[in-house]
Enzyme design. Structure first.
Site, short mmCIF file in Angstrom:
data_model
loop_
_atom_site.label_atom_id
_atom_site.label_comp_id
_atom_site.label_asym_id
_atom_site.label_seq_id
_atom_site.Cartn_x
_atom_site.Cartn_y
_atom_site.Cartn_z
CG HIS A 112 35.29 32.96 41.08
ND1 HIS A 112 35.91 33.62 40.27
CD2 HIS A 112 35.46 33.09 42.49
CE1 HIS A 112 36.47 34.75 41.14
NE2 HIS A 112 36.22 34.28 42.30
CG HIS A 148 32.99 36.87 44.32
ND1 HIS A 148 33.73 37.58 45.67
CD2 HIS A 148 33.95 36.42 43.83
CE1 HIS A 148 35.00 37.55 45.40
NE2 HIS A 148 35.25 37.03 44.43
#
Length: 131
Positions: free
Chosen positions: A99, A97
């Protein structure tokens, strides 16, 4: 991965504040909200970290990161964003992922790097990486 919290969000097994979704990736608000509007962008296929992601998926995710970063800056009146991935060091969910951390002032979030320039031989590092 059935125990992966991000896979559960992708599969709609648990709720998430989804701000973007297509066939390959999804973006949703991070529960921690380290800064106002803190958003995560993830591929829908499970990859543990950036080292596992195929190039096409990574390129698509980064395109979405850029588009969302612009949208977040505009809509939330942020001064800019930090874009980062923690990977092995500090990664709490082992589903790749990225941010997007909107920034409103320089003191709201500390991302610090320790200066090791006196401890490292740059020529040695350069040779190891490039040979």
């Amino acid at each position: 991965m059935s125990d992966c919290i991000f896979c559960k969000i992708i599969n709609k097994e648990i709720p998430g504040k989804i701000v973007y979704e297509d066939d390959e990736c999804m973006a949703f608000l991070d529960l921690s909200q380290a800064t106002y509007g803190h958003t995560l962008v993830i591929p829908k296929k499970h990859y543990a970290n950036i080292l596992e992601v195929d190039d096409e998926t990574l390129a698509h995710v980064m395109k979405i990161v850029k588009n969302l970063a612009n949208q977040i800056v505009e809509k939330l009146d942020a001064k800019g964003v930090n874009v980062l991935t923690n990977e092995v060091a500090g990664q709490t969910v082992h589903h790749f992922h990225i941010h997007i951390l909107p920034r409103y002032d320089e003191n709201e979030l500390k991302i610090e790097f320790t200066d090791h320039s006196n401890d490292v031989d740059l020529d040695e590092v350069y040779k190891k990486i490039t040979k």
